[in-house]
Design an enzyme around this catalytic site. Sequence first.
Site, PDB file in Angstrom:
ATOM      1  N   ILE A  90       0.869  -1.174   0.000  1.00 53.38           N
ATOM      2  CA  ILE A  90       0.000   0.000   0.000  1.00 53.38           C
ATOM      3  C   ILE A  90       0.909   1.228   0.000  1.00 53.38           C
ATOM      4  O   ILE A  90       1.915   1.274   0.696  1.00 53.38           O
ATOM      5  CB  ILE A  90      -0.961   0.002   1.214  1.00 53.38           C
ATOM      6  CG1 ILE A  90      -1.957   1.136   1.090  1.00 53.38           C
ATOM      7  CG2 ILE A  90      -0.224   0.027   2.517  1.00 53.38           C
ATOM      8  CD1 ILE A  90      -3.108   1.054   2.067  1.00 53.38           C
ATOM      9  N   CYS A  91       0.548   2.228  -0.834  1.00 55.82           N
ATOM     10  CA  CYS A  91       1.359   3.433  -0.924  1.00 55.82           C
ATOM     11  C   CYS A  91       0.451   4.612  -1.246  1.00 55.82           C
ATOM     12  O   CYS A  91      -0.728   4.441  -1.531  1.00 55.82           O
ATOM     13  CB  CYS A  91       2.439   3.283  -1.983  1.00 55.82           C
ATOM     14  SG  CYS A  91       1.791   3.082  -3.649  1.00 55.82           S
ATOM     15  N   ARG A  92       1.024   5.824  -1.205  1.00 54.68           N
ATOM     16  CA  ARG A  92       0.274   7.011  -1.576  1.00 54.68           C
ATOM     17  C   ARG A  92      -0.090   6.930  -3.053  1.00 54.68           C
ATOM     18  O   ARG A  92       0.641   6.366  -3.859  1.00 54.68           O
ATOM     19  CB  ARG A  92       1.105   8.271  -1.326  1.00 54.68           C
ATOM     20  CG  ARG A  92       1.369   8.557   0.130  1.00 54.68           C
ATOM     21  CD  ARG A  92       2.002   9.931   0.310  1.00 54.68           C
ATOM     22  NE  ARG A  92       3.036  10.236  -0.669  1.00 54.68           N
ATOM     23  CZ  ARG A  92       4.340  10.109  -0.473  1.00 54.68           C
ATOM     24  NH1 ARG A  92       4.769   9.674   0.690  1.00 54.68           N
ATOM     25  NH2 ARG A  92       5.195  10.430  -1.407  1.00 54.68           N
TER      26      ARG A  92
END
Length: 167
Positions: free
Chosen positions: A26-28
């Site tokens: 999960i990332c921006r």
Amino acid sequence: MDLTQPIKGPPPGKKYVRCPCNCLLICRSTAQRIACPRPNCQRIINLTSYLPTVTVRSPGSSRVQCAHCNEIFVFSLSNRALARCPHCRRVSSVGPEYARTRAVIYMIIGIIFLGAGIGVTVATYELASKSGGIYVVWIGAFITGLCMLIRSMFYCAMRVSKVLGTS
């Protein structure tokens, strides 16, 4: 039921990225690069293109531009073998020294085998009519010499990929 997809969508402002080691990250949503946290993977995934490209962090690796398709990929310079482009799957030499050295080595070996074949043929020409096994030696020397010269021509004609920089 597909087990490779997440159960629900990512939180607002975030996105999911799947590493080739099957780790869901999960990332921006604005992130351009993300690293896999697994100690046995540690790949860097570039998210700038539609399909993420993966590069492996390893010491001694360099960015190389393929001589066939002009795409850029990462290649380890430590093993000094031929590079196979992951995009077009064609083989090229990284830097001209490797191909030139191999071409010279194979040419010298080919000339030695052809010379030995000619020498053995001249020296045993009278003996060959009595003993048929000498023909095998003649044929073996000539075929080996020709194969080495053909391999030398392969390395002479090989395209050379450019090294862009180390990572």
